[in-house]
Structures are given as C-alpha cells and as structure tokens.
Design a protein around this motif. Structure first.
Motif, mmCIF file in Angstrom:
data_model
loop_
_atom_site.group_PDB
_atom_site.id
_atom_site.type_symbol
_atom_site.label_atom_id
_atom_site.label_comp_id
_atom_site.label_asym_id
_atom_site.label_seq_id
_atom_site.Cartn_x
_atom_site.Cartn_y
_atom_site.Cartn_z
ATOM 1 N N ASP A 160 -73.820 54.057 -47.152
ATOM 2 C CA ASP A 160 -75.019 54.750 -46.697
ATOM 3 C C ASP A 160 -75.167 56.082 -47.424
ATOM 4 N N SER A 161 -74.062 56.804 -47.534
ATOM 5 C CA SER A 161 -74.148 58.115 -48.167
ATOM 6 C C SER A 161 -74.497 57.995 -49.657
ATOM 7 N N LEU A 162 -73.927 57.015 -50.336
ATOM 8 C CA LEU A 162 -74.248 56.831 -51.764
ATOM 9 C C LEU A 162 -75.712 56.438 -51.959
ATOM 10 N N LEU A 163 -76.178 55.475 -51.162
ATOM 11 C CA LEU A 163 -77.542 54.968 -51.374
ATOM 12 C C LEU A 163 -78.600 55.982 -50.954
ATOM 13 N N THR A 164 -78.342 56.717 -49.861
ATOM 14 C CA THR A 164 -79.356 57.697 -49.451
ATOM 15 C C THR A 164 -79.407 58.865 -50.438
ATOM 16 N N SER A 165 -78.336 59.064 -51.216
ATOM 17 C CA SER A 165 -78.429 60.113 -52.239
ATOM 18 C C SER A 165 -78.884 59.514 -53.584
ATOM 19 N N GLY A 166 -79.456 58.311 -53.537
ATOM 20 C CA GLY A 166 -80.142 57.765 -54.714
ATOM 21 C C GLY A 166 -79.262 57.041 -55.716
ATOM 22 N N HIS A 167 -77.993 56.797 -55.370
ATOM 23 C CA HIS A 167 -77.142 56.073 -56.320
ATOM 24 C C HIS A 167 -77.417 54.575 -56.271
ATOM 25 N N VAL A 168 -77.281 53.941 -57.430
ATOM 26 C CA VAL A 168 -77.251 52.484 -57.502
ATOM 27 C C VAL A 168 -75.768 52.114 -57.378
ATOM 28 N N VAL A 169 -75.469 51.092 -56.557
ATOM 29 C CA VAL A 169 -74.071 50.760 -56.297
ATOM 30 C C VAL A 169 -73.755 49.343 -56.768
ATOM 31 N N VAL A 170 -72.664 49.217 -57.504
ATOM 32 C CA VAL A 170 -72.138 47.897 -57.870
ATOM 33 C C VAL A 170 -70.873 47.690 -57.048
ATOM 34 N N ILE A 171 -70.782 46.567 -56.332
ATOM 35 C CA ILE A 171 -69.545 46.276 -55.590
ATOM 36 C C ILE A 171 -68.906 45.020 -56.174
ATOM 37 N N GLU A 192 -82.548 47.284 -51.878
ATOM 38 C CA GLU A 192 -82.660 46.027 -52.652
ATOM 39 C C GLU A 192 -81.262 45.467 -52.829
ATOM 40 N N PHE A 193 -80.991 44.312 -52.239
ATOM 41 C CA PHE A 193 -79.662 43.691 -52.340
ATOM 42 C C PHE A 193 -79.716 42.552 -53.354
ATOM 43 N N HIS A 194 -78.920 42.661 -54.388
ATOM 44 C CA HIS A 194 -78.845 41.610 -55.413
ATOM 45 C C HIS A 194 -77.436 41.025 -55.369
ATOM 46 N N TYR A 195 -77.359 39.782 -54.955
ATOM 47 C CA TYR A 195 -76.052 39.131 -54.783
ATOM 48 C C TYR A 195 -75.832 38.105 -55.913
ATOM 49 N N TYR A 196 -74.610 38.082 -56.444
ATOM 50 C CA TYR A 196 -74.297 37.170 -57.561
ATOM 51 C C TYR A 196 -72.953 36.485 -57.336
ATOM 52 N N GLU A 197 -72.905 35.228 -57.738
ATOM 53 C CA GLU A 197 -71.669 34.443 -57.611
ATOM 54 C C GLU A 197 -71.442 33.682 -58.910
ATOM 55 N N ASN A 198 -70.223 33.651 -59.385
ATOM 56 C CA ASN A 198 -69.851 32.826 -60.551
ATOM 57 C C ASN A 198 -70.822 32.946 -61.729
ATOM 58 N N VAL A 199 -71.165 34.155 -62.063
ATOM 59 C CA VAL A 199 -72.116 34.401 -63.146
ATOM 60 C C VAL A 199 -71.638 33.744 -64.443
ATOM 61 N N MET A 224 -72.106 42.434 -55.936
ATOM 62 C CA MET A 224 -73.417 42.832 -55.430
ATOM 63 C C MET A 224 -73.880 44.083 -56.167
ATOM 64 N N ILE A 225 -75.160 44.118 -56.468
ATOM 65 C CA ILE A 225 -75.767 45.359 -56.964
ATOM 66 C C ILE A 225 -76.779 45.785 -55.897
ATOM 67 N N ILE A 226 -76.620 46.992 -55.395
ATOM 68 C CA ILE A 226 -77.567 47.485 -54.384
ATOM 69 C C ILE A 226 -78.347 48.643 -54.980
ATOM 70 N N ARG A 227 -79.679 48.472 -54.964
ATOM 71 C CA ARG A 227 -80.543 49.554 -55.456
ATOM 72 C C ARG A 227 -81.173 50.241 -54.246
ATOM 73 N N PRO A 228 -81.217 51.570 -54.283
ATOM 74 C CA PRO A 228 -81.714 52.283 -53.105
ATOM 75 C C PRO A 228 -83.210 52.024 -52.872
ATOM 76 N N GLY A 229 -83.533 51.712 -51.610
ATOM 77 C CA GLY A 229 -84.938 51.547 -51.256
ATOM 78 C C GLY A 229 -85.378 52.739 -50.432
ATOM 79 N N LYS A 230 -86.672 52.815 -50.160
ATOM 80 C CA LYS A 230 -87.200 53.961 -49.391
ATOM 81 C C LYS A 230 -86.822 53.802 -47.909
ATOM 82 N N GLN A 231 -86.434 54.911 -47.284
ATOM 83 C CA GLN A 231 -86.113 54.903 -45.852
ATOM 84 C C GLN A 231 -87.373 54.539 -45.069
ATOM 85 N N LEU A 232 -87.236 53.594 -44.145
ATOM 86 C CA LEU A 232 -88.394 53.227 -43.329
ATOM 87 C C LEU A 232 -88.627 54.313 -42.272
#
Ligand code: SAH
Length: 233
Positions: A160-171, A192-199, A224-232
């Motif tokens: 939460d802290s990484l994404l709300t400060s605008g970071h893109v996260v790769v897990i 934005e949640f981008h999930y990948y398996e066995n690329v 997973m790559i998570i891109r920060p979206g706008k807070q609702l």
C-alpha cells in the motif's frame, strides 16, 4: 592452460530470448552445468530447444529450502569439480534462468569460484518480468515513475505504501506471498494488477482480471506487476 568459466543467463523460458553472446558461450563450453532433475528443469528445457550438444549438459539438483546448508553443500562439491576441470583447460558454463543477477542462487557458486581464484564472466539475460511486460504490451514504467522489484516477501501494508507513493511494483516468487496479495487486493481494487505465469512456455498465462487473480493459488513460476491506480473517492 586454464579453461574459462561463464555464468550464462538463459532468459525466462522462450529459447529465442537467449542472447547471441550467451548462446555462443554455451556452444564453446565443454561442460554445461544446469540446475534441475531429470524430470524437472526449466533451464534444461531451454537448452534442449537450442543448437547445442546436450551430451555436454550436467544436471545438478539443488535442494530447495530457506535453510541453505544442503544447497550450499551441493554447490561446494560442484565448485571443486569445476576447479579440477578448469585446470585441465576445459571451458565451463553454469546456467541461470532469466538473468543471473536477479534472485539467482547460482551466485553462491560464482562467489565461491571467485574466492578460489577462478573468476567467472557473467552474461546478461532477459529477466522474467521484462519478458512478461513484452508479452502483454505493457509500458512497465512511464515518464518519472519508479520501479521496485520485490522477492515475494511483502506485507499488504508495504504494498500500500509503495503504490500510494506512485511506485510500480514487480513481485517475483509470488507463491511466497499468496495470502498477502489476496488480502491487499481486497481493499485496493483501484490498482492495475498484471498477473503472469510460465512466461515464454506452452503453459504461459497472462491475466488482468481482478476476480481471477484474487482467488488464484500462485505457482512457483509466476509474478505480478502492479501499476498504481487512482484512489477511489
Ligand atoms: N533470475 C530469474 C529470477 C529467479 S527467481 C529472472 O531473472 O527472472 C524465480 C522467480 O522468477 C519465480 O518465482 C518467478 O517469480 C520468476 N520467474 C522466473 N521465470 C519465470 C517465468 N518464465 N514466468 C513467470 N515468472 C518467472
């Protein structure tokens, strides 16, 4: 007359994603050390699809555990074997999946060999998350965004802290944090949640479907790559 030792990155799965330099090092190697067992080796699957002599491939099994004692014993004995081969002029390649600089335990062996005065030349490869971005046409980081790569050790609060400060996260190693990801997603649908398996393999999977991703059990070869979206509001 001493042989050369190369740490050869293979890319994440699709054989064509190996670099020309890495392929050349494999073709010039007398012996190619490759992690895995007879029945299961992602690296061996990649090697098999390339124009190299498979008779030169030596598989070694690395016990997978947080306690690295057994794994390191395996690596130590291979290093002793390699030292003897190099002394007789043999060229050695040691393979790593993706890029050897990202969470690759063969670095233990690279360090050990260096400490034995047997320096390794490492050859770059395509890390899994870079290949993942490409298969889905994702502009992973835009303009002034920052990227953080995490090894599956993460809490929902840290995310939460990484994404709300605008970071893109790769897990990476997503299977290690399945429940934390599920927990985070429950209250953070805006991202934005981008999930990948066995690329890059026949079992490749990519999904951006929130409902699918939130209830999935993540296997070892997933990220997973998570891109920060706008807070609702
Ligand atoms: N050196 C590798 C990473 C090794 S750690 C690299 O550069 O990519 C292993 C983790 O990498 C896995 O748990 C998974 O998160 C990711 N990974 C590696 N190959 C993958 C693939 N083909 N598809 C999806 N994830 C992959």
């Amino acid at each position: 007359m001493k042989g050369k030792i190369s740490g050869v990155s293979l890319g994440p799965g699709e054989p064509e994603l190996i670099t020309l330099k890495a392929l050349k090092a494999l073709q010039e190697a007398d012996i190619i050390y490759c992690p895995g067992t007879q029945t299961k080796s992602r690296s061996r699957d990649i090697l098999q699809a390339l124009p190299i002599n498979m008779e030169r491939v030596r598989l070694f099994h690395v016990p997978m555990s947080k306690d690295r004692t057994l794994a390191n014993q395996t690596y130590d004995s291979i290093c002793t074997e390699i030292a003897a081969l190099v002394a007789t002029g043999k060229n050695i390649a040691i393979t790593a999946e993706g890029d050897s600089g990202f969470y690759s335990s063969v670095n233990y062996m690279f360090d050990k060999l260096a400490s034995m005065n047997l320096p390794i030349t490492t050859i770059a490869g395509v890390p899994a998350f870079i290949a993942a971005g490409a298969i889905s046409g994702l502009h992973i980081v835009k303009q002034e965004e920052k990227l953080v790569v995490l090894p599956g050790i993460i809490t929902a609060e840290e995310l939460d802290s990484l994404l709300t400060s605008g970071h893109v996260v790769v897990i990476m190693k997503l299977s290690q944090c399945t429940s934390e990801i599920h927990r985070f997603m429950q209250t953070n649908r805006q991202h934005e949640f981008h999930y990948y398996e066995n690329v890059g393999t026949i079992n490749e999977l990519h999904s951006t479907n929130y409902e699918d991703i939130i209830q999935k059990d993540y296997p070892y070869f997933s990220l997973m790559i998570i891109r920060p979206g706008k807070q609702l509001a």
